[in-house]
Design a protein around this motif. Structure first.
Motif, mmCIF file in Angstrom:
data_model
loop_
_atom_site.group_PDB
_atom_site.id
_atom_site.type_symbol
_atom_site.label_atom_id
_atom_site.label_comp_id
_atom_site.label_asym_id
_atom_site.label_seq_id
_atom_site.Cartn_x
_atom_site.Cartn_y
_atom_site.Cartn_z
ATOM 1 N N ILE A 1 0.893 -1.165 0.000
ATOM 2 C CA ILE A 1 0.000 0.000 0.000
ATOM 3 C C ILE A 1 0.930 1.214 0.000
ATOM 4 O O ILE A 1 1.532 1.554 1.021
ATOM 5 N N MET A 2 1.072 1.811 -1.183
ATOM 6 C CA MET A 2 2.083 2.858 -1.382
ATOM 7 C C MET A 2 1.505 4.189 -0.907
ATOM 8 O O MET A 2 0.810 4.872 -1.645
ATOM 9 N N ASP A 3 1.798 4.553 0.327
ATOM 10 C CA ASP A 3 1.158 5.751 0.892
ATOM 11 C C ASP A 3 2.197 6.782 1.338
ATOM 12 O O ASP A 3 3.308 6.420 1.707
ATOM 13 N N GLY A 4 1.805 8.048 1.279
ATOM 14 C CA GLY A 4 2.657 9.114 1.825
ATOM 15 C C GLY A 4 3.275 10.036 0.783
ATOM 16 O O GLY A 4 4.118 10.867 1.131
ATOM 17 N N LEU B 1 0.914 -3.773 -6.195
ATOM 18 C CA LEU B 1 0.994 -2.411 -5.678
ATOM 19 C C LEU B 1 -0.364 -1.733 -5.738
ATOM 20 O O LEU B 1 -1.018 -1.724 -6.796
ATOM 21 N N TYR B 2 -0.782 -1.204 -4.596
ATOM 22 C CA TYR B 2 -2.062 -0.464 -4.544
ATOM 23 C C TYR B 2 -1.749 0.961 -5.005
ATOM 24 O O TYR B 2 -1.139 1.741 -4.277
ATOM 25 N N ALA B 3 -2.169 1.279 -6.216
ATOM 26 C CA ALA B 3 -1.803 2.564 -6.815
ATOM 27 C C ALA B 3 -2.930 3.592 -6.732
ATOM 28 O O ALA B 3 -2.669 4.790 -6.675
ATOM 29 N N GLU C 1 -11.949 4.807 -3.767
ATOM 30 C CA GLU C 1 -12.208 6.031 -3.000
ATOM 31 C C GLU C 1 -11.365 7.203 -3.506
ATOM 32 O O GLU C 1 -11.760 8.363 -3.365
ATOM 33 N N ASN C 2 -10.198 6.909 -4.097
ATOM 34 C CA ASN C 2 -9.322 7.985 -4.576
ATOM 35 C C ASN C 2 -9.945 8.782 -5.721
ATOM 36 O O ASN C 2 -9.502 9.901 -6.013
ATOM 37 N N TRP C 3 -10.999 8.259 -6.372
ATOM 38 C CA TRP C 3 -11.708 9.046 -7.395
ATOM 39 C C TRP C 3 -12.295 10.313 -6.786
ATOM 40 O O TRP C 3 -12.597 11.267 -7.497
ATOM 41 N N GLY C 4 -12.466 10.324 -5.476
ATOM 42 C CA GLY C 4 -13.035 11.487 -4.797
ATOM 43 C C GLY C 4 -12.024 12.604 -4.538
ATOM 44 O O GLY C 4 -12.374 13.619 -3.952
ATOM 45 N N ARG C 5 -10.787 12.433 -4.973
ATOM 46 C CA ARG C 5 -9.771 13.502 -4.802
ATOM 47 C C ARG C 5 -9.999 14.619 -5.823
ATOM 48 O O ARG C 5 -10.730 14.430 -6.804
ATOM 49 N N PRO C 6 -9.374 15.792 -5.618
ATOM 50 C CA PRO C 6 -9.554 16.880 -6.586
ATOM 51 C C PRO C 6 -9.224 16.418 -8.014
ATOM 52 O O PRO C 6 -8.306 15.609 -8.216
ATOM 53 N N ILE D 1 2.737 -4.681 2.931
ATOM 54 C CA ILE D 1 3.514 -3.572 3.509
ATOM 55 C C ILE D 1 2.678 -2.303 3.365
ATOM 56 O O ILE D 1 2.071 -2.091 2.317
ATOM 57 N N ARG D 2 2.616 -1.463 4.395
ATOM 58 C CA ARG D 2 2.039 -0.132 4.207
ATOM 59 C C ARG D 2 3.044 0.910 4.679
ATOM 60 O O ARG D 2 3.542 0.832 5.805
ATOM 61 N N THR D 3 3.304 1.863 3.837
ATOM 62 C CA THR D 3 4.245 2.927 4.171
ATOM 63 C C THR D 3 3.501 4.105 4.801
ATOM 64 O O THR D 3 2.270 4.143 4.829
ATOM 65 N N GLN E 1 -1.790 2.763 9.876
ATOM 66 C CA GLN E 1 -1.938 1.335 10.162
ATOM 67 C C GLN E 1 -3.373 0.921 9.886
ATOM 68 O O GLN E 1 -4.170 0.720 10.798
ATOM 69 N N ARG E 2 -3.718 0.894 8.621
ATOM 70 C CA ARG E 2 -5.053 0.439 8.207
ATOM 71 C C ARG E 2 -4.947 -0.132 6.796
ATOM 72 O O ARG E 2 -3.967 0.097 6.087
ATOM 73 N N LEU E 3 -6.017 -0.844 6.385
ATOM 74 C CA LEU E 3 -6.004 -1.484 5.066
ATOM 75 C C LEU E 3 -6.620 -0.617 3.986
ATOM 76 O O LEU E 3 -6.417 -0.863 2.797
ATOM 77 N N SER E 4 -7.396 0.405 4.366
ATOM 78 C CA SER E 4 -8.028 1.296 3.385
ATOM 79 C C SER E 4 -8.669 0.526 2.229
ATOM 80 O O SER E 4 -8.435 0.832 1.051
ATOM 81 N N ASN E 5 -9.451 -0.492 2.602
ATOM 82 C CA ASN E 5 -10.246 -1.222 1.601
ATOM 83 C C ASN E 5 -9.395 -1.993 0.582
ATOM 84 O O ASN E 5 -9.772 -2.135 -0.575
HETATM 85 C C1 IPE Z 1 -4.651 4.054 0.250
HETATM 86 O O1 IPE Z 1 -4.117 5.313 0.547
HETATM 87 C C2 IPE Z 1 -4.805 3.888 -1.218
HETATM 88 C C3 IPE Z 1 -3.566 3.785 -1.971
HETATM 89 C C4 IPE Z 1 -2.359 3.768 -1.471
HETATM 90 C C5 IPE Z 1 -3.735 3.656 -3.384
HETATM 91 P P1 IPE Z 1 -5.067 6.544 0.923
HETATM 92 O O2 IPE Z 1 -4.146 7.670 1.210
HETATM 93 O O3 IPE Z 1 -6.082 6.743 -0.129
HETATM 94 O O4 IPE Z 1 -5.780 5.996 2.231
HETATM 95 P P2 IPE Z 1 -6.410 6.739 3.483
HETATM 96 O O5 IPE Z 1 -7.335 7.790 2.969
HETATM 97 O O6 IPE Z 1 -5.276 7.335 4.254
HETATM 98 O O7 IPE Z 1 -7.087 5.648 4.251
#
Ligand code: IPE
Ligand code: IPE
Ligand code: MG
Length: 240
Positions: free
Chosen positions: A14-17, A57-59, A63-68, A186-188, A192-196
Motif C-alpha cells: 500500500i504505497m502511501d505518503g 501495488l495499490y496505486a 475512493e481515490n476518485w473522490g480527490r480533486p 507492507i504499508r508505508t 496502520q489500516r487497510l483502506s479497503n
Molecule cells: C490508500 O491510501 C490507497 C492507496 C495507497 C492507493 P489513501 O491515502 O487513499 O488511504 P487513506 O485515505 O489514508 O485511508
C-alpha cells in the motif's frame, strides 16, 4: 546483501505518503507521485533480485476518485506515461504486467495502453507485477458476487452446487483469480489500516507497517521488510 531466507512468494504494498513527502519539501502533491514512480522501479528491481514471484501495488483506490480533479488527472497521466515507458524494461527483465481493478472507470486511452502492455508481457515467466488501479476490496467481493449471481440466473441448475462452494471456489470470481494470496502486505507512511485493500485475499497476510513515506521506500527498505517477514511465525489458526 546477505541472502534472505524464506522469501515471500507474493509481496503487496500500500504505497502511501506521496502527498506528505511533497508537502515536507514545499512541493505540489503531484511531485510526490512522480517521485513515487522511482520507488516502484526500485522495488520492482529488488523483487526480481530477491526471487519474489508476485509484487502487487495499490496505486489508486475506488475512493481515490473522490480527490480533486487535477490530482486524479495527474495520477492517471502518470500511469499512462509509466506503462508506456516501462514496456521495454518489462520485456528485458521477463516481467509479466497486470492491472486489476474497476477498469470500466478508466479512460479508453489508458485502457488500451494497459491492454497492449498486458498482452505483450503475458508470456513473460519472471516476476508478475500487478498494479491495483481503481480497486477496492469491497468492490472486488461485490463484483464477484454479481458475476456468480448472473451465472446462476443464466443457468439455474448451477444453484445446487453452491452448497459445496468453498473459499477457493468463490475466490475464482475475484479479480485476483489464479494469483496466490499476498504473504506480506507492507504499508508505508505510518498509517496502520487497510483502506479497503485485498480484504478477502489478505485474510492471513503478514502485515508490515513503516513510517517511511513511499517516495523514500527504496531497495534497502524493501529488503528490511523481507528480513522482518522471514522472522514471522505463520500459524493459520493452528497450534505448532
Ligand atoms: C490508500 O491510501 C490507497 C492507496 C495507497 C492507493 P489513501 O491515502 O487513499 O488511504 P487513506 O485515505 O489514508 O485511508
Ligand atoms: C499515496 O500517497 C498515493 C495514492 C493514494 C494515490 P497519498 O497521495 O495518499 O499521500 P498522503 O497520504 O496524502 O501523504
Ligand atoms: Mg494517503
Amino acid at each position: 546483501m546477505d541472502k534472505i531466507e524464506n522469501v515471500p512468494g507474493h509481496v503487496s504494498i500500500i504505497m502511501d505518503g506521496n502527498g506528505r513527502w511533497a508537502k515536507e519539501r514545499g512541493l505540489e502533491r503531484c511531485s510526490g507521485h512522480i517521485e513515487g514512480v522511482e520507488s516502484v522501479r526500485a522495488c520492482t528491481e529488488a523483487a526480481v533480485e530477491s526471487g519474489v514471484k508476485y509484487l502487487s501495488l495499490y496505486a489508486f483506490s475506488e475512493e481515490n476518485w473522490g480527490r480533486p480533479r487535477e490530482e486524479v488527472e495527474s495520477l492517471m497521466g502518470l500511469m499512462l506515461k509509466s506503462v508506456t515507458g516501462e514496456l521495454s524494461n518489462f520485456m528485458q527483465n521477463g516481467i509479466r504486467f497486470m492491472v486489476l481493478g474497476n477498469r470500466a472507470r478508466l479512460s479508453d486511452g489508458l485502457n488500451s495502453v494497459i491492454d497492449d502492455c498486458m498482452k505483450k508481457t503475458e508470456g513473460n515467466a519472471g516476476l508478475t507485477l500487478i498494479i491495483f488501479l481503481s480497486y477496492s476490496g469491497r468492490w472486488d467481493i461485490l463484483q464477484a458476487a454479481r458475476k456468480l449471481a448472473s451465472e446462476i440466473a443464466a443457468r439455474p441448475e448451477l444453484a445446487a452446487g453452491l452448497e459445496d462452494m468453498d473459499a477457493d471456489g468463490f475466490g475464482r470470481y475475484l479479480v485476483t483469480s489464479g494469483i496466490p494470496d499476498p504473504d506480506l502486505i507492507i504499508r508505508t507512511s505510518g498509517e496502520q489500516r487497510l483502506s479497503n485493500y485485498l480484504l478477502w485475499q489478505g485474510a492471513y497476510s503478514e502485515l508490515f507497517f513503516t513510517d517511511t513515506l513511499w517516495p523514500d521506500f527504496r531497495k534497502p527498505e524493501f529488503y528490511s521488510a523481507l528480513c522482518e517477514y522471514s522472522k514471522r511465525d505463520r500459524r493459520y489458526g493452528k497450534v505448532k
